[in-house]
Every structure is written in structure tokens, then in C-alpha cells.
Scaffold this motif. Structure first.
Motif, PDB file in Angstrom:
ATOM      1  N   ILE A  73      -6.601 -24.541 -18.519  1.00  0.00           N
ATOM      2  CA  ILE A  73      -7.761 -23.520 -18.507  1.00  0.00           C
ATOM      3  C   ILE A  73      -7.596 -22.354 -17.785  1.00  0.00           C
ATOM      4  O   ILE A  73      -7.089 -22.430 -16.797  1.00  0.00           O
ATOM      5  CB  ILE A  73      -9.057 -24.313 -18.115  1.00  0.00           C
ATOM      6  N   ARG A  74      -7.715 -21.133 -18.526  1.00  0.00           N
ATOM      7  CA  ARG A  74      -7.682 -19.926 -17.658  1.00  0.00           C
ATOM      8  C   ARG A  74      -8.513 -19.086 -17.874  1.00  0.00           C
ATOM      9  O   ARG A  74      -9.359 -19.159 -18.699  1.00  0.00           O
ATOM     10  CB  ARG A  74      -6.275 -19.562 -17.856  1.00  0.00           C
ATOM     11  N   VAL A  80     -12.904 -17.031 -20.719  1.00  0.00           N
ATOM     12  CA  VAL A  80     -12.307 -18.307 -20.210  1.00  0.00           C
ATOM     13  C   VAL A  80     -11.641 -18.880 -21.340  1.00  0.00           C
ATOM     14  O   VAL A  80     -12.288 -18.576 -22.692  1.00  0.00           O
ATOM     15  CB  VAL A  80     -13.647 -19.312 -20.210  1.00  0.00           C
ATOM     16  N   GLN A  81     -10.206 -19.388 -21.381  1.00  0.00           N
ATOM     17  CA  GLN A  81      -9.853 -19.987 -22.496  1.00  0.00           C
ATOM     18  C   GLN A  81      -8.986 -21.100 -22.138  1.00  0.00           C
ATOM     19  O   GLN A  81      -8.545 -21.438 -20.996  1.00  0.00           O
ATOM     20  CB  GLN A  81      -8.441 -18.769 -22.735  1.00  0.00           C
ATOM     21  N   TYR A  91     -17.243 -23.461 -25.777  1.00  0.00           N
ATOM     22  CA  TYR A  91     -17.257 -22.941 -24.504  1.00  0.00           C
ATOM     23  C   TYR A  91     -18.796 -22.866 -24.183  1.00  0.00           C
ATOM     24  O   TYR A  91     -19.712 -22.387 -24.931  1.00  0.00           O
ATOM     25  CB  TYR A  91     -16.667 -21.664 -24.540  1.00  0.00           C
ATOM     26  N   TYR A  92     -19.245 -23.212 -22.840  1.00  0.00           N
ATOM     27  CA  TYR A  92     -20.416 -22.746 -22.566  1.00  0.00           C
ATOM     28  C   TYR A  92     -20.346 -21.990 -21.139  1.00  0.00           C
ATOM     29  O   TYR A  92     -19.753 -22.515 -20.308  1.00  0.00           O
ATOM     30  CB  TYR A  92     -21.144 -24.012 -22.130  1.00  0.00           C
ATOM     31  N   ALA A 100     -17.934 -17.330 -23.571  1.00  0.00           N
ATOM     32  CA  ALA A 100     -16.799 -17.721 -22.866  1.00  0.00           C
ATOM     33  C   ALA A 100     -16.501 -16.408 -21.918  1.00  0.00           C
ATOM     34  O   ALA A 100     -15.387 -16.349 -21.470  1.00  0.00           O
ATOM     35  CB  ALA A 100     -15.677 -17.793 -23.894  1.00  0.00           C
ATOM     36  N   THR A 101     -17.344 -15.622 -21.807  1.00  0.00           N
ATOM     37  CA  THR A 101     -17.305 -14.347 -20.872  1.00  0.00           C
ATOM     38  C   THR A 101     -17.914 -14.457 -19.571  1.00  0.00           C
ATOM     39  O   THR A 101     -18.814 -14.701 -19.326  1.00  0.00           O
ATOM     40  CB  THR A 101     -17.811 -13.104 -21.769  1.00  0.00           C
ATOM     41  N   ILE A 102     -16.959 -14.043 -18.676  1.00  0.00           N
ATOM     42  CA  ILE A 102     -17.223 -13.937 -17.262  1.00  0.00           C
ATOM     43  C   ILE A 102     -17.655 -12.549 -16.901  1.00  0.00           C
ATOM     44  O   ILE A 102     -16.797 -11.506 -17.183  1.00  0.00           O
ATOM     45  CB  ILE A 102     -16.099 -14.346 -16.411  1.00  0.00           C
ATOM     46  N   GLY A 103     -18.711 -12.221 -16.599  1.00  0.00           N
ATOM     47  CA  GLY A 103     -19.256 -10.830 -16.794  1.00  0.00           C
ATOM     48  C   GLY A 103     -18.914  -9.872 -15.550  1.00  0.00           C
ATOM     49  O   GLY A 103     -18.934  -8.703 -15.638  1.00  0.00           O
ATOM     50  N   ALA A 104     -18.927 -10.660 -14.231  1.00  0.00           N
ATOM     51  CA  ALA A 104     -18.987 -10.050 -13.024  1.00  0.00           C
ATOM     52  C   ALA A 104     -17.968 -10.817 -12.139  1.00  0.00           C
ATOM     53  O   ALA A 104     -18.080 -12.050 -11.883  1.00  0.00           O
ATOM     54  CB  ALA A 104     -20.005  -9.771 -12.481  1.00  0.00           C
ATOM     55  N   VAL A 105     -17.478 -10.117 -11.298  1.00  0.00           N
ATOM     56  CA  VAL A 105     -16.592 -10.812 -10.026  1.00  0.00           C
ATOM     57  C   VAL A 105     -17.535 -11.167  -9.011  1.00  0.00           C
ATOM     58  O   VAL A 105     -18.933 -10.838  -8.844  1.00  0.00           O
ATOM     59  CB  VAL A 105     -15.238 -10.052  -9.657  1.00  0.00           C
ATOM     60  N   ASP A 106     -16.916 -12.115  -8.084  1.00  0.00           N
ATOM     61  CA  ASP A 106     -17.824 -12.529  -6.971  1.00  0.00           C
ATOM     62  C   ASP A 106     -19.408 -13.085  -7.366  1.00  0.00           C
ATOM     63  O   ASP A 106     -20.196 -13.291  -6.652  1.00  0.00           O
ATOM     64  CB  ASP A 106     -17.903 -11.473  -5.847  1.00  0.00           C
ATOM     65  N   THR A 107     -19.399 -13.666  -8.566  1.00  0.00           N
ATOM     66  CA  THR A 107     -20.540 -14.294  -8.988  1.00  0.00           C
ATOM     67  C   THR A 107     -20.368 -15.770  -9.619  1.00  0.00           C
ATOM     68  O   THR A 107     -19.460 -15.815 -10.303  1.00  0.00           O
ATOM     69  CB  THR A 107     -21.152 -13.364 -10.418  1.00  0.00           C
ATOM     70  N   TRP A 108     -21.039 -16.544  -9.245  1.00  0.00           N
ATOM     71  CA  TRP A 108     -20.777 -17.985  -9.706  1.00  0.00           C
ATOM     72  C   TRP A 108     -21.359 -18.022 -11.133  1.00  0.00           C
ATOM     73  O   TRP A 108     -22.376 -17.589 -11.594  1.00  0.00           O
ATOM     74  CB  TRP A 108     -21.756 -19.018  -8.800  1.00  0.00           C
ATOM     75  N   TYR A 109     -20.401 -18.685 -11.937  1.00  0.00           N
ATOM     76  CA  TYR A 109     -20.641 -19.157 -13.347  1.00  0.00           C
ATOM     77  C   TYR A 109     -20.219 -20.399 -13.566  1.00  0.00           C
ATOM     78  O   TYR A 109     -19.568 -21.157 -13.072  1.00  0.00           O
ATOM     79  CB  TYR A 109     -19.795 -18.203 -14.320  1.00  0.00           C
ATOM     80  N   HIS A 110     -21.316 -21.181 -14.263  1.00  0.00           N
ATOM     81  CA  HIS A 110     -21.049 -22.811 -14.678  1.00  0.00           C
ATOM     82  C   HIS A 110     -20.319 -22.704 -15.974  1.00  0.00           C
ATOM     83  O   HIS A 110     -20.539 -21.996 -17.042  1.00  0.00           O
ATOM     84  CB  HIS A 110     -22.202 -23.489 -14.789  1.00  0.00           C
ATOM     85  N   VAL A 111     -19.104 -23.308 -15.821  1.00  0.00           N
ATOM     86  CA  VAL A 111     -18.186 -23.354 -17.219  1.00  0.00           C
ATOM     87  C   VAL A 111     -18.166 -24.729 -17.656  1.00  0.00           C
ATOM     88  O   VAL A 111     -17.887 -25.450 -16.818  1.00  0.00           O
ATOM     89  CB  VAL A 111     -16.835 -22.639 -16.821  1.00  0.00           C
ATOM     90  N   ALA A 112     -18.574 -25.009 -18.942  1.00  0.00           N
ATOM     91  CA  ALA A 112     -18.322 -26.077 -19.705  1.00  0.00           C
ATOM     92  C   ALA A 112     -17.510 -26.038 -20.849  1.00  0.00           C
ATOM     93  O   ALA A 112     -17.712 -25.087 -21.381  1.00  0.00           O
ATOM     94  CB  ALA A 112     -19.583 -26.901 -19.846  1.00  0.00           C
ATOM     95  N   ILE A 113     -16.616 -27.015 -21.282  1.00  0.00           N
ATOM     96  CA  ILE A 113     -15.876 -26.924 -22.347  1.00  0.00           C
ATOM     97  C   ILE A 113     -15.915 -28.340 -23.117  1.00  0.00           C
ATOM     98  O   ILE A 113     -15.511 -29.245 -22.243  1.00  0.00           O
ATOM     99  CB  ILE A 113     -14.423 -26.458 -22.150  1.00  0.00           C
ATOM    100  N   THR A 114     -16.322 -28.327 -24.347  1.00  0.00           N
ATOM    101  CA  THR A 114     -16.092 -29.607 -24.968  1.00  0.00           C
ATOM    102  C   THR A 114     -15.138 -29.341 -26.141  1.00  0.00           C
ATOM    103  O   THR A 114     -14.982 -28.370 -26.728  1.00  0.00           O
ATOM    104  CB  THR A 114     -17.394 -30.063 -25.504  1.00  0.00           C
TER     105      THR A 114
END
Length: 179
Positions: A73-74, A80-81, A91-92, A100-114
Motif C-alpha cells: 500500500i502506498r 492511496v493505492q 478504499y475507505y 482514496a484521496t488524502i487531502g492535506a498534509v499533517d492531518t490524520w486520516y483513517h484508511v481502510a482497504i478491503t
């Protein structure tokens, strides 16, 4: 049993606005650090974690999780891919499906992939891809892996909470709280 019950109560804390349990505990990667875990399970179908990256610029790559030296995962340019072998991933981001998009730096995101694809997690590394120079520059917390594709309602119900009783989760194959 008392110790396990107490631990499970502590582990059921809610996540704070930083994406991690109160206290802001997480692994911090500075582009050269990584964690090697080794063999986990052959047949992982859901991966979830909290992530914070330092760069989402065009063409920038952060390798987050390497499962076995070839599947990973990268985050590439803020998206997120998964490696192309991991077929039909869903992707969640923050429990919202098909995002699947991280919109900002230094911000926490919860990533889930099924996926219905069975991922062989035989040489787990967090923070880099084996043999590659694009390591993670950011933070990661609460890594979970299951041997089933979790439903959207499961992801939504649990993404802001530690697992209350991880020993009771039959399909949970890895749980790294980073505390």
C-alpha cells in the motif's frame, strides 16, 4: 483474566481528533525509518490504519505497508493505492467508501482497504517497500488486518475506536496499537 479484562477496557478508548488514542501515541517515520514484523497470515482481506503524511505533491510516493516484498500500500500524489495484484480493492478514507484521496498534509486520516483477494502477509514492513527508496515520511497508528473483507458498516462502526475485545475477534490476524 483480570489483567486481560482491564487491558480490554483500556483498549476500548475512543480516538481523539488527532486520529489516535488520547496521548497522541503513534509511530513516526522520517523517510528512513521502518518496522519489520515478518510473517502474519496468508489470506488477509482487510487492512486498516490511521495515517498522516508530510507530502502529497504530484509524483511524491510514500510506501506505507509492504506485505511480502511485492504487494504493498502506498500514497502516490495524495492517493492511496494498492499494488496491481491486489484485485478490486475498495478504499475507505475516514470510513467513506470509494474514497482514496488524502487531502492535506499533517492531518490524520483513517484508511481502510478491503478486497476478496487473499494477500500473503509473509514479510510485513511498515514504512517502506523492500529494496525501494520511497519510504514513509509521516505517522501511522492502529494497524489492523483481518482475513475477511470487512463491511462498510463494520468499518464505520469501528474506525474511531480501539477494539474493545481483540482476543474475541476471530478474523483479526494483526493488531498493532502503537501505544
Amino acid at each position: 483474566n483480570i489483567a486481560n479484562s482491564t487491558m480490554e477496557e483500556v483498549m476500548a478508548q475512543s480516538f481523539d481528533a488527532k486520529g489516535s488514542e488520547a496521548g497522541d501515541y503513534a509511530l513516526i517515520f522520517n523517510g528512513g525509518d521502518y518496522v519489520t514484523h515478518g510473517n502474519v497470515f496468508n489470506g488477509v482481506q482487510t487492512i486498516s490504519f490511521w495515517l498522516q503524511v508530510k507530502n502529497i505533491g504530484v509524483g511524491h510516493t510514500d510506501y506505507v505497508i509492504d506485505f511480502n516484498g511485492t504487494e504493498y500500500i502506498r500514497v502516490f500524489g495524495g492517493t492511496v493505492q494498492c499494488h496491481s495484484n491486489i484485485t478490486s480493492p475498495t478504499y475507505y478514507i475516514n470510513a467513506v467508501p470509494d474514497v482514496a484521496t488524502i487531502g492535506a498534509v499533517d492531518t490524520w486520516y483513517h484508511v481502510a482497504i478491503t478486497t476478496n483477494y487473499n494477500i500473503n502477509v509473509s514479510a510485513l514492513q511498515i514504512g517502506k517497500l523492500a529494496g525501494d527508496g520511497d519510504e514513509l515520511n509521516g505517522r501511522i497508528d492502529e494497524v489492523r488486518m483481518w482475513n475477511e473483507p470487512r463491511s462498510a458498516s463494520d468499518i464505520l462502526a469501528n474506525y474511531k475506536r480501539s477494539l474493545a475485545k481483540p482476543y474475541d475477534e476471530d478474523d483479526l490476524k494483526l493488531y498493532l496499537r502503537m501505544n
